[in-house]
Design an enzyme around this catalytic site. Structure first.
Site, PDB file in Angstrom:
ATOM      1  N   LYS A  14       3.332 -15.481   2.287  1.00  0.00           N
ATOM      2  CA  LYS A  14       3.211 -16.246   1.034  1.00  0.00           C
ATOM      3  C   LYS A  14       4.646 -16.574   0.623  1.00  0.00           C
ATOM      4  O   LYS A  14       5.112 -16.224  -0.470  1.00  0.00           O
ATOM      5  CB  LYS A  14       2.468 -15.374   0.000  1.00  0.00           C
ATOM      6  CG  LYS A  14       2.058 -16.097  -1.244  1.00  0.00           C
ATOM      7  CD  LYS A  14       0.911 -17.078  -1.049  1.00  0.00           C
ATOM      8  CE  LYS A  14       0.653 -17.844  -2.332  1.00  0.00           C
ATOM      9  NZ  LYS A  14      -0.167 -19.031  -2.168  1.00  0.00           N
ATOM     10  N   ASP A  40      -3.353 -18.055   1.803  1.00  0.00           N
ATOM     11  CA  ASP A  40      -4.542 -18.720   1.248  1.00  0.00           C
ATOM     12  C   ASP A  40      -5.052 -19.795   2.213  1.00  0.00           C
ATOM     13  O   ASP A  40      -6.262 -19.925   2.439  1.00  0.00           O
ATOM     14  CB  ASP A  40      -4.257 -19.302  -0.152  1.00  0.00           C
ATOM     15  CG  ASP A  40      -2.879 -19.930  -0.279  1.00  0.00           C
ATOM     16  OD1 ASP A  40      -2.059 -19.780   0.644  1.00  0.00           O
ATOM     17  OD2 ASP A  40      -2.610 -20.587  -1.297  1.00  0.00           O
ATOM     18  N   ASP A  45     -10.897  -8.448   7.925  1.00  0.00           N
ATOM     19  CA  ASP A  45     -12.307  -8.294   7.531  1.00  0.00           C
ATOM     20  C   ASP A  45     -13.008  -9.651   7.528  1.00  0.00           C
ATOM     21  O   ASP A  45     -14.156  -9.763   7.949  1.00  0.00           O
ATOM     22  CB  ASP A  45     -12.420  -7.662   6.137  1.00  0.00           C
ATOM     23  CG  ASP A  45     -12.619  -6.158   6.226  1.00  0.00           C
ATOM     24  OD1 ASP A  45     -12.293  -5.584   7.285  1.00  0.00           O
ATOM     25  OD2 ASP A  45     -13.099  -5.553   5.248  1.00  0.00           O
ATOM     26  N   ASP A  94      -5.267  -6.711   6.013  1.00  0.00           N
ATOM     27  CA  ASP A  94      -6.465  -5.979   5.600  1.00  0.00           C
ATOM     28  C   ASP A  94      -7.574  -6.978   5.264  1.00  0.00           C
ATOM     29  O   ASP A  94      -8.715  -6.884   5.737  1.00  0.00           O
ATOM     30  CB  ASP A  94      -6.094  -5.138   4.364  1.00  0.00           C
ATOM     31  CG  ASP A  94      -7.184  -4.167   3.969  1.00  0.00           C
ATOM     32  OD1 ASP A  94      -8.178  -4.075   4.699  1.00  0.00           O
ATOM     33  OD2 ASP A  94      -7.044  -3.511   2.921  1.00  0.00           O
ATOM     34  N   TYR A 107       0.824  -1.216   0.000  1.00  0.00           N
ATOM     35  CA  TYR A 107       0.000   0.000   0.000  1.00  0.00           C
ATOM     36  C   TYR A 107       0.857   1.265   0.000  1.00  0.00           C
ATOM     37  O   TYR A 107       0.373   2.353  -0.285  1.00  0.00           O
ATOM     38  CB  TYR A 107      -0.962   0.025   1.207  1.00  0.00           C
ATOM     39  CG  TYR A 107      -2.028  -1.053   1.177  1.00  0.00           C
ATOM     40  CD1 TYR A 107      -2.260  -1.808   0.048  1.00  0.00           C
ATOM     41  CD2 TYR A 107      -2.817  -1.306   2.295  1.00  0.00           C
ATOM     42  CE1 TYR A 107      -3.227  -2.793   0.016  1.00  0.00           C
ATOM     43  CE2 TYR A 107      -3.795  -2.294   2.275  1.00  0.00           C
ATOM     44  CZ  TYR A 107      -3.984  -3.035   1.128  1.00  0.00           C
ATOM     45  OH  TYR A 107      -4.959  -4.017   1.104  1.00  0.00           O
TER      46      TYR A 107
END
Ligand code: NAD
Length: 356
Positions: free
Chosen positions: A192, A224, A252, A248, A143
């Site tokens: 990852k 994942d 959620d 992020d 980001y």
């Protein structure tokens, strides 16, 4: 008597209503546990655009820096939707995080027993003791990395860069280990590393720092797999630490387990003791001014502040217990179910106070 100075950023929409209830609960808790709270109100978001022409005026930053901690309601609303990109209420949020050096975002995913039915996850999967803390890196990674548009062989392309320094990883990982030490001493690091070089540095760093915390049981999951495990067997997690983008998304996902957006608190911490505490939801313009909003996420944000910034863990626990008790009987419209008593935002604040 110990006095805490709190910068109070009510913001827009339901912000003022929910913060008012949180202040009421904060004051009652202070009275009970023998400390004082002084509030210093300041503008952020749309109200700051109205009063100062920008979503985060310098006076608000100064007040936040001078305070022991910051309590924020929510920002935004249709009135300011036509503001230019850099001057929208939400850009005040990004700026306050960077101005205060808030690099660690803490989001608990908990479920209060009386609300189990509201969760989209089956009871038997949730189990009896769901209590996850997601620690997300907040000021680095993709980001904030280099991005741009280019052209290759005449074809338009775009790129974003995931980059972490070892120092950035170390400081967030230490926050997570310290958190695990205060909880069930279990840490899951999510990356990852089978694909990304930045994730391999992340994993190496976690393993190196783990040696300083021999009591904490550490495991690594690919993002994942973690996304899948959160809905398959959420009870396996205690503290999860991860990068900005993975955090992020996973936070959620985890928040849905609790069943209502009006129930979830969050904290953003810097390297010092101070922090910014806020509900995870927005300003809910559709119900603003109607005394319908659920103030519990903001009240629980006060509990987090007491725990993580003000060293008042017993006061924090008292608030969490009072919220749990209130939910057995009283519900705001967003979490209402038959057999319970429907209450307004103000009444829910009063009920929590009376159960403290
Ligand atoms: P929202 O979270 O404000 O609302 C989504 C839905 O949840 C709405 O139906 C709302 O009524 C309901 N809701 C949210 N909080 C509630 C509460 N405490 N009690 C009862 N119901 C509640 O998200 P949105 O509608 O996408 O955004 C509205 C505004 O808030 C936008 O301007 C957005 O940019 C802003 N926003 C701010 C923040 C923040 O301040 N941290 C976060 C997200 C969105």
């Amino acid at each position: 008597m110990k006095t805490y100075k709190i910068a109070l950023l009510k913001g827009d929409g339901i912000g003022p209503e929910i913060v008012e209830q949180a202040v009421k609960v904060f004051d009652k808790t202070a009275e009970k546990f023998g400390f004082k709270v002084e509030y210093d109100p300041a503008d952020i978001g749309g109200i700051a655009i109205d009063n100062y022409g920008e979503p985060l005026p310098q006076i608000t930053i100064d007040k936040c820096k001078a305070a022991d901690s910051v309590l924020l309601g929510a920002v935004g609303g249709p009135k300011w939707d036509t503001q230019p990109a850099g001057n929208r209420p939400e850009s005040g949020l990004l700026k306050i995080r960077s101005s205060l050096g808030l690099f660690a975002n803490l989001r608990p995913a908990v479920i209060f027993e009386p609300l189990k039915k509201a969760s989209p996850i089956k009871d038997e999967i949730i189990g009896d003791n769901l209590d996850i803390m997601i620690v997300r890196e907040l000021t680095g990674g993709i980001y904030f990395g280099q991005r741009g548009r280019t052209e290759e062989n005449g074809i338009p392309c775009a790129y974003d860069t995931e980059k972490y320094s070892v120092n950035e990883i170390e400081r967030i990982v230490k926050v997570a280990f310290d958190m695990a030490m205060k909880r069930n001493k279990k840490l899951t690091s999510v990356d990852k590393a089978n694909v990304l070089e930045s994730s391999r540095l992340w994993r190496e760093t976690v393993n190196r720092i783990a040696k300083e915390y021999p009591e904490v049981e550490v495991n690594h999951l690919y993002v994942d797999n973690c996304a899948m495990q959160l809905v398959r067997n959420p009870g396996q997690f205690d503290v999860i630490v991860t990068s900005n983008i993975f955090g992020d998304i996973l936070s959620d996902e985890a928040s849905m387990i609790s069943g209502s957006i009006g129930m979830l608190a969050s904290a953003s911490l810097s390297s010092g003791k101070s922090g910014l505490y806020e509900p995870i939801h927005g300003s809910a313009p559709d119900i603003a001014g109607q005394n319908k909003a659920n103030p519990l996420a903001t009240i629980l944000s006060v509990a987090m502040m007491l725990k993580y910034s003000l060293d008042e863990p017993e006061a924090a626990q008292a608030i969490e217990n009072a919220v749990g008790k209130a939910l057995e009987t009283y519900r705001t419209p967003d979490i209402y179910e038959e057999g319970k008593i429907k209450v307004t935002c103000t009444e829910m604040g009063d009920k929590v106070c009376s159960l403290l």
